[in-house]
Design a protein around this motif. Sequence first.
Motif, PDB file in Angstrom:
ATOM      1  N   VAL A  46       6.762   6.951  10.553  1.00  0.00           N
ATOM      2  CA  VAL A  46       5.811   7.989  10.172  1.00  0.00           C
ATOM      3  C   VAL A  46       4.490   7.717  10.886  1.00  0.00           C
ATOM      4  CG1 VAL A  46       4.332   8.639   8.228  1.00  0.00           C
ATOM      5  CG2 VAL A  46       6.808   8.543   7.936  1.00  0.00           C
ATOM      6  N   GLY A  49      -2.736   8.383  10.500  1.00  0.00           N
ATOM      7  CA  GLY A  49      -3.916   8.328  11.376  1.00  0.00           C
ATOM      8  C   GLY A  49      -3.617   7.602  12.678  1.00  0.00           C
ATOM      9  N   GLY A  50      -2.605   6.755  12.663  1.00  0.00           N
ATOM     10  CA  GLY A  50      -2.160   6.051  13.863  1.00  0.00           C
ATOM     11  C   GLY A  50      -2.934   4.793  14.217  1.00  0.00           C
ATOM     12  N   THR A 124      -5.927   6.985   7.244  1.00  0.00           N
ATOM     13  CA  THR A 124      -5.545   7.685   6.016  1.00  0.00           C
ATOM     14  C   THR A 124      -5.396   6.692   4.862  1.00  0.00           C
ATOM     15  OG1 THR A 124      -3.162   7.482   6.384  1.00  0.00           O
ATOM     16  CG2 THR A 124      -4.259   9.404   7.359  1.00  0.00           C
ATOM     17  N   ASP A 137      -9.419  -4.448   2.083  1.00  0.00           N
ATOM     18  CA  ASP A 137     -10.125  -4.293   0.805  1.00  0.00           C
ATOM     19  C   ASP A 137      -9.400  -3.327  -0.125  1.00  0.00           C
ATOM     20  OD1 ASP A 137     -12.294  -5.791   1.956  1.00  0.00           O
ATOM     21  OD2 ASP A 137     -12.744  -3.981   3.105  1.00  0.00           O
TER      22      ASP A 137
HETATM   23  C1  LIG Z   1     -10.539  -2.046  13.402  1.00  0.00           C
HETATM   24  C2  LIG Z   1     -10.041  -1.867  11.985  1.00  0.00           C
HETATM   25  C3  LIG Z   1     -10.850  -2.259  10.933  1.00  0.00           C
HETATM   26  C4  LIG Z   1     -10.392  -2.116   9.631  1.00  0.00           C
HETATM   27  N1  LIG Z   1     -11.190  -2.517   8.614  1.00  0.00           N
HETATM   28  C5  LIG Z   1     -10.767  -2.406   7.345  1.00  0.00           C
HETATM   29  C6  LIG Z   1     -11.585  -2.839   6.264  1.00  0.00           C
HETATM   30  O1  LIG Z   1     -12.727  -3.288   6.445  1.00  0.00           O
HETATM   31  N2  LIG Z   1     -11.059  -2.742   4.994  1.00  0.00           N
HETATM   32  C7  LIG Z   1      -9.815  -2.221   4.740  1.00  0.00           C
HETATM   33  O2  LIG Z   1      -9.408  -2.157   3.588  1.00  0.00           O
HETATM   34  N3  LIG Z   1      -9.049  -1.803   5.749  1.00  0.00           N
HETATM   35  C8  LIG Z   1      -9.481  -1.876   7.028  1.00  0.00           C
HETATM   36  N4  LIG Z   1      -8.678  -1.458   8.049  1.00  0.00           N
HETATM   37  C9  LIG Z   1      -7.318  -0.980   7.737  1.00  0.00           C
HETATM   38  C10 LIG Z   1      -7.279   0.527   7.724  1.00  0.00           C
HETATM   39  O3  LIG Z   1      -7.653   1.008   6.466  1.00  0.00           O
HETATM   40  C11 LIG Z   1      -5.845   0.921   8.053  1.00  0.00           C
HETATM   41  O4  LIG Z   1      -5.588   0.450   9.370  1.00  0.00           O
HETATM   42  C12 LIG Z   1      -5.653   2.415   8.047  1.00  0.00           C
HETATM   43  O5  LIG Z   1      -5.969   2.945   6.782  1.00  0.00           O
HETATM   44  C13 LIG Z   1      -4.215   2.764   8.386  1.00  0.00           C
HETATM   45  O6  LIG Z   1      -4.056   4.146   8.222  1.00  0.00           O
HETATM   46  P1  LIG Z   1      -3.476   5.067   9.367  1.00  0.00           P
HETATM   47  O7  LIG Z   1      -3.447   6.429   8.805  1.00  0.00           O
HETATM   48  O8  LIG Z   1      -4.179   4.872  10.654  1.00  0.00           O
HETATM   49  O9  LIG Z   1      -1.998   4.447   9.457  1.00  0.00           O
HETATM   50  P2  LIG Z   1      -0.905   4.573  10.625  1.00  0.00           P
HETATM   51  O10 LIG Z   1      -1.263   3.669  11.750  1.00  0.00           O
HETATM   52  O11 LIG Z   1      -0.600   5.996  10.948  1.00  0.00           O
HETATM   53  O12 LIG Z   1       0.344   3.981   9.822  1.00  0.00           O
HETATM   54  C14 LIG Z   1       0.348   2.624   9.437  1.00  0.00           C
HETATM   55  C15 LIG Z   1       1.750   2.265   8.957  1.00  0.00           C
HETATM   56  O13 LIG Z   1       2.045   2.947   7.756  1.00  0.00           O
HETATM   57  C16 LIG Z   1       3.133   3.860   7.935  1.00  0.00           C
HETATM   58  N5  LIG Z   1       2.728   5.067   7.193  1.00  0.00           N
HETATM   59  C17 LIG Z   1       1.530   5.700   7.256  1.00  0.00           C
HETATM   60  N6  LIG Z   1       1.476   6.696   6.363  1.00  0.00           N
HETATM   61  C18 LIG Z   1       2.686   6.717   5.724  1.00  0.00           C
HETATM   62  C19 LIG Z   1       3.232   7.518   4.690  1.00  0.00           C
HETATM   63  N7  LIG Z   1       2.543   8.501   4.102  1.00  0.00           N
HETATM   64  N8  LIG Z   1       4.494   7.251   4.296  1.00  0.00           N
HETATM   65  C20 LIG Z   1       5.222   6.252   4.867  1.00  0.00           C
HETATM   66  N9  LIG Z   1       4.738   5.438   5.832  1.00  0.00           N
HETATM   67  C21 LIG Z   1       3.477   5.667   6.265  1.00  0.00           C
HETATM   68  C22 LIG Z   1       3.290   4.056   9.429  1.00  0.00           C
HETATM   69  O14 LIG Z   1       4.604   4.344   9.799  1.00  0.00           O
HETATM   70  C23 LIG Z   1       2.850   2.690   9.932  1.00  0.00           C
HETATM   71  O15 LIG Z   1       3.893   1.759   9.806  1.00  0.00           O
HETATM   72  C24 LIG Z   1      -9.113  -1.567   9.371  1.00  0.00           C
HETATM   73  C25 LIG Z   1      -8.302  -1.151  10.441  1.00  0.00           C
HETATM   74  C26 LIG Z   1      -8.750  -1.290  11.732  1.00  0.00           C
HETATM   75  C27 LIG Z   1      -7.865  -0.835  12.853  1.00  0.00           C
END
Ligand SMILES: Cc1cc2nc3c(=O)[nH]c(=O)nc-3n(C[C@H](O)[C@H](O)[C@H](O)COP(=O)(O)OP(=O)(O)OC[C@H]3O[C@@H](n4cnc5c(N)ncnc54)[C@H](O)[C@@H]3O)c2cc1C
Length: 301
Positions: A46, A49-50, A124, A137
């Motif tokens: 899935v 946000g990637g 996301t 967090d």
């Molecule tokens: C530089 C950086 C700094 C960050 N700092 C913090 C921080 O200070 N505190 C904190 O808490 N977090 C932090 N994060 C984490 C951040 O919150 C997560 O990386 C982000 O929320 C992932 O969401 P995404 O939508 O990009 O996920 P994606 O990259 O799209 O997906 C992540 C994984 O989840 C799976 N997935 C996503 N959505 C679903 C769904 N609905 N159902 C099933 N599988 C799913 C995907 O297949 C993948 O395996 C940081 C991340 C980065 C890259």
Amino acid sequence: MSYRLGCGIVRVVINMRLKGIRRFHYARDLEEALSLLSAYGGRGAVLAGGLDLARSARADLEGLIDISGLGLSYVRAEGGGLRIGATTTLTDLLESRPAREYLGGFLGEVLRQVAAPPLRNQATFGGAVVSAHPWADIPTVLVALGAEVSFQDEAGRHKGLLEELWEKPFRHIFKGAVLTEVILPPWDGAFAFAKLTRSAYDIALLNCACGLGIQDGRISWARVALGATPRRGRRLPWLEDLLVGKEPGPGLWAEVKELVPEKVEVGTDRRASGDWRRAVAGPLLTRCLARAARKVTGGNL
Ligand SMILES: Cc1cc2nc3c(=O)[nH]c(=O)nc-3n(C[C@H](O)[C@H](O)[C@H](O)COP(=O)(O)OP(=O)(O)OC[C@H]3O[C@@H](n4cnc5c(N)ncnc54)[C@H](O)[C@@H]3O)c2cc1C
């Protein structure tokens, strides 16, 4: 950076890093997303946000299934609690009225300390739950809040406590399931969050979330979670038990600070040593507890 521009950039980065990807799919509904996941048999993922996918080096991935069109971007207030659709970005959550009203704006207090604004426009809430980084967090906060999640696989809909799901091989579960919603319960009290980092936008060296209810001057319930230990956030039942029935205030915080170093389970990783985490856990937790108590009593402590 807008969500659309972010998606374009993420797609380019994904093409560069995940060299096995052959197809992008835009799922029109949940059923289509699930049948695509099933057809890939573990070699599809899935795409929300990637942010995490773009950094991963999963050579086995052949297909990505974009779920942004499933209608899962929403924040709804319900009975004092909150329902958050899985594809809601952290910025949309932060800015939504129901989230600003939930527990006196507690989620805003947390999310403003998560990553940097351009990343929050892209990340996301569901992605944060499925990635569940040990240093993050959001998992610590969700464990303290007693969050539940809904997800669907080909067998049907499932609902459960996140704290329990994370004890299972949940990454394997989400190879064939879509997380649809995160449910935050109502609480009669207040929560606070605290984290230690090297800089404002850096990830946590240690984080904690504390919730307290106070009745007739005594703590009626307590929820405490410590994360980035370096393990994912977990509750501290011994501390929750110790707090209930006691009078909040400097005397209790001193008692807690003295007990924490011998009770907490912390370790060493490349960010911080176990000795350092042990030394700072007491002050971090008591600062957070004192803030939660002040919120309940209107600063009267
Ligand atoms: C530089 C950086 C700094 C960050 N700092 C913090 C921080 O200070 N505190 C904190 O808490 N977090 C932090 N994060 C984490 C951040 O919150 C997560 O990386 C982000 O929320 C992932 O969401 P995404 O939508 O990009 O996920 P994606 O990259 O799209 O997906 C992540 C994984 O989840 C799976 N997935 C996503 N959505 C679903 C769904 N609905 N159902 C099933 N599988 C799913 C995907 O297949 C993948 O395996 C940081 C991340 C980065 C890259």
